[in-house]
Scaffold this motif. Structure first.
Motif, PDB file in Angstrom:
ATOM      1  N   GLU A   5      22.490 -71.769  60.512  1.00 37.35           N
ATOM      2  CA  GLU A   5      22.390 -72.173  61.923  1.00 37.35           C
ATOM      3  C   GLU A   5      22.679 -71.022  62.881  1.00 37.35           C
ATOM      4  N   ARG A   6      23.381 -69.995  62.404  1.00 39.86           N
ATOM      5  CA  ARG A   6      23.681 -68.832  63.257  1.00 39.86           C
ATOM      6  C   ARG A   6      22.766 -67.653  62.954  1.00 39.86           C
ATOM      7  N   GLY A   7      21.884 -67.804  61.973  1.00 36.77           N
ATOM      8  CA  GLY A   7      20.942 -66.745  61.640  1.00 36.77           C
ATOM      9  C   GLY A   7      21.565 -65.556  60.934  1.00 36.77           C
ATOM     10  N   GLU A   8      22.744 -65.739  60.382  1.00 35.02           N
ATOM     11  CA  GLU A   8      23.414 -64.648  59.674  1.00 35.02           C
ATOM     12  C   GLU A   8      22.855 -64.528  58.264  1.00 35.02           C
ATOM     13  N   CYS A   9      22.671 -63.301  57.823  1.00 31.94           N
ATOM     14  CA  CYS A   9      22.179 -63.116  56.463  1.00 31.94           C
ATOM     15  C   CYS A   9      22.646 -61.774  55.906  1.00 31.94           C
ATOM     16  N   ILE A  10      22.665 -61.707  54.590  1.00 26.35           N
ATOM     17  CA  ILE A  10      22.939 -60.453  53.894  1.00 26.35           C
ATOM     18  C   ILE A  10      21.905 -60.318  52.787  1.00 26.35           C
ATOM     19  N   ASN A  11      21.552 -59.100  52.449  1.00 25.91           N
ATOM     20  CA  ASN A  11      20.655 -58.865  51.320  1.00 25.91           C
ATOM     21  C   ASN A  11      21.449 -59.035  50.030  1.00 25.91           C
ATOM     22  N   ALA A  12      20.878 -59.777  49.095  1.00 28.08           N
ATOM     23  CA  ALA A  12      21.556 -60.005  47.824  1.00 28.08           C
ATOM     24  C   ALA A  12      20.673 -59.672  46.630  1.00 28.08           C
ATOM     25  N   GLY A  13      19.484 -59.154  46.878  1.00 30.50           N
ATOM     26  CA  GLY A  13      18.623 -58.812  45.764  1.00 30.50           C
ATOM     27  C   GLY A  13      17.262 -58.328  46.217  1.00 30.50           C
ATOM     28  N   VAL A  14      16.485 -57.877  45.244  1.00 32.96           N
ATOM     29  CA  VAL A  14      15.111 -57.454  45.498  1.00 32.96           C
ATOM     30  C   VAL A  14      14.206 -58.099  44.454  1.00 32.96           C
ATOM     31  N   VAL A  16      10.347 -57.509  42.859  1.00 31.01           N
ATOM     32  CA  VAL A  16       9.223 -56.577  42.770  1.00 31.01           C
ATOM     33  C   VAL A  16       8.132 -57.209  41.922  1.00 31.01           C
ATOM     34  N   TYR A  17       6.905 -57.156  42.452  1.00 33.31           N
ATOM     35  CA  TYR A  17       5.745 -57.689  41.757  1.00 33.31           C
ATOM     36  C   TYR A  17       4.666 -56.619  41.703  1.00 33.31           C
ATOM     37  N   CYS A  18       4.073 -56.435  40.537  1.00 36.12           N
ATOM     38  CA  CYS A  18       2.970 -55.493  40.346  1.00 36.12           C
ATOM     39  C   CYS A  18       1.863 -56.222  39.592  1.00 36.12           C
ATOM     40  N   ARG A  19       0.794 -56.564  40.313  1.00 32.06           N
ATOM     41  CA  ARG A  19      -0.308 -57.310  39.703  1.00 32.06           C
ATOM     42  C   ARG A  19      -0.959 -56.517  38.572  1.00 32.06           C
ATOM     43  N   ALA A  20      -1.155 -55.215  38.786  1.00 35.39           N
ATOM     44  CA  ALA A  20      -1.842 -54.386  37.791  1.00 35.39           C
ATOM     45  C   ALA A  20      -1.120 -54.372  36.445  1.00 35.39           C
ATOM     46  N   LYS A  21       0.193 -54.497  36.470  1.00 37.38           N
ATOM     47  CA  LYS A  21       0.976 -54.461  35.227  1.00 37.38           C
ATOM     48  C   LYS A  21       1.501 -55.840  34.836  1.00 37.38           C
ATOM     49  N   SER A  22       1.073 -56.872  35.577  1.00 38.34           N
ATOM     50  CA  SER A  22       1.554 -58.238  35.345  1.00 38.34           C
ATOM     51  C   SER A  22       3.083 -58.252  35.255  1.00 38.34           C
ATOM     52  N   PHE A  23       3.705 -57.626  36.249  1.00 37.84           N
ATOM     53  CA  PHE A  23       5.156 -57.420  36.265  1.00 37.84           C
ATOM     54  C   PHE A  23       5.766 -58.145  37.453  1.00 37.84           C
ATOM     55  N   VAL A  24       6.819 -58.870  37.207  1.00 34.43           N
ATOM     56  CA  VAL A  24       7.632 -59.434  38.281  1.00 34.43           C
ATOM     57  C   VAL A  24       9.085 -59.403  37.808  1.00 34.43           C
ATOM     58  N   ALA A  25       9.958 -58.916  38.668  1.00 35.83           N
ATOM     59  CA  ALA A  25      11.374 -58.856  38.312  1.00 35.83           C
ATOM     60  C   ALA A  25      12.226 -58.982  39.562  1.00 35.83           C
ATOM     61  N   ALA A  26      13.388 -59.535  39.385  1.00 39.15           N
ATOM     62  CA  ALA A  26      14.374 -59.626  40.455  1.00 39.15           C
ATOM     63  C   ALA A  26      15.665 -59.002  39.960  1.00 39.15           C
ATOM     64  N   LEU A  27      16.251 -58.188  40.811  1.00 38.47           N
ATOM     65  CA  LEU A  27      17.584 -57.636  40.557  1.00 38.47           C
ATOM     66  C   LEU A  27      18.472 -58.100  41.694  1.00 38.47           C
ATOM     67  N   THR A  28      19.672 -58.536  41.372  1.00 37.43           N
ATOM     68  CA  THR A  28      20.566 -59.056  42.407  1.00 37.43           C
ATOM     69  C   THR A  28      21.935 -58.403  42.343  1.00 37.43           C
ATOM     70  N   HIS A  29      22.587 -58.421  43.480  1.00 36.63           N
ATOM     71  CA  HIS A  29      23.968 -57.949  43.598  1.00 36.63           C
ATOM     72  C   HIS A  29      24.579 -58.683  44.787  1.00 36.63           C
ATOM     73  N   LEU A  30      25.573 -59.499  44.530  1.00 40.64           N
ATOM     74  CA  LEU A  30      26.208 -60.260  45.597  1.00 40.64           C
ATOM     75  C   LEU A  30      27.514 -59.596  46.007  1.00 40.64           C
ATOM     76  N   ASP A  31      27.583 -59.190  47.256  1.00 39.43           N
ATOM     77  CA  ASP A  31      28.799 -58.624  47.831  1.00 39.43           C
ATOM     78  C   ASP A  31      29.643 -59.800  48.333  1.00 39.43           C
ATOM     79  N   GLU A  32      30.548 -60.266  47.479  1.00 39.07           N
ATOM     80  CA  GLU A  32      31.339 -61.458  47.801  1.00 39.07           C
ATOM     81  C   GLU A  32      32.192 -61.273  49.045  1.00 39.07           C
ATOM     82  N   ALA A  33      32.743 -60.086  49.218  1.00 35.06           N
ATOM     83  CA  ALA A  33      33.586 -59.841  50.394  1.00 35.06           C
ATOM     84  C   ALA A  33      32.772 -59.984  51.678  1.00 35.06           C
ATOM     85  N   ARG A  34      31.572 -59.461  51.662  1.00 36.41           N
ATOM     86  CA  ARG A  34      30.710 -59.551  52.840  1.00 36.41           C
ATOM     87  C   ARG A  34      30.287 -60.996  53.093  1.00 36.41           C
ATOM     88  N   LEU A  35      29.958 -61.702  52.014  1.00 34.52           N
ATOM     89  CA  LEU A  35      29.566 -63.105  52.130  1.00 34.52           C
ATOM     90  C   LEU A  35      30.694 -63.938  52.727  1.00 34.52           C
TER      91      LEU A  35
END
Length: 113
Positions: A5-14, A16-35
Motif C-alpha cells: 500500500e505504500r509502494g515500498e519494495c526491495i530487490n530479492a532476486g533476478v 534470466v531467460y534465454c530462448r536460444a538456449k532454452s534457459f530460465v533461472a532465478a537466483l535470490t537473496h533476501l536481505d532480512e534486515a532491510r525487509l
C-alpha cells in the motif's frame, strides 16, 4: 513489496531467460534486515518460501509443480505475470549474453546484493 500500500519494495532476486538456449533461472537473496526495516511485521519465512518457489519453477522437475511440463519460455512468462502478493516481478529488461547462468550471478551481485 513488504508494504504494498505504500509502494515500498526491495530487490530479492533476478530471473534470466534465454530462448536460444532454452534457459530460465532465478537466483535470490533476501536481505532480512532491510525487509524488516521496511516492515517489522513482515513474514520473512513466507517471503523466503515464495522466493524458493520461483527458483523451483525455473529449475523444472518436481520442484516446478504444475509448471514442470512447461518449456522454459512458458515458465518465464508465468513468473513475470503481475501479481498482488508480497513477492512481485519487476520490469523485464532485454540484453545479450553468451552465458546466461553467469549473467544471472552477475545481475544478482549488481542489483540485489
Amino acid at each position: 513489496m513488504p508494504r504494498v500500500e505504500r509502494g515500498e519494495c526491495i530487490n530479492a532476486g533476478v530471473l534470466v531467460y534465454c530462448r536460444a538456449k532454452s534457459f530460465v533461472a532465478a537466483l535470490t537473496h533476501l536481505d532480512e534486515a532491510r525487509l524488516t526495516a521496511l516492515d517489522p511485521r513482515a513474514d520473512v519465512a513466507g517471503v523466503r518460501a515464495a522466493l524458493r518457489a520461483v527458483e523451483g519453477v525455473c529449475a523444472g522437475g518436481d520442484a516446478a509443480g504444475q509448471a514442470a511440463g512447461d518449456d522454459a519460455g512458458r515458465r518465464f512468462r508465468w513468473l513475470i505475470a503481475p501479481r498482488s502478493t508480497v513477492v512481485q516481478p519487476g520490469p523485464v529488461h532485454t540484453g545479450l549474453t553468451e552465458d546466461p547462468a553467469a549473467e544471472a550471478g552477475r545481475l544478482l551481485d549488481l542489483l540485489v546484493r
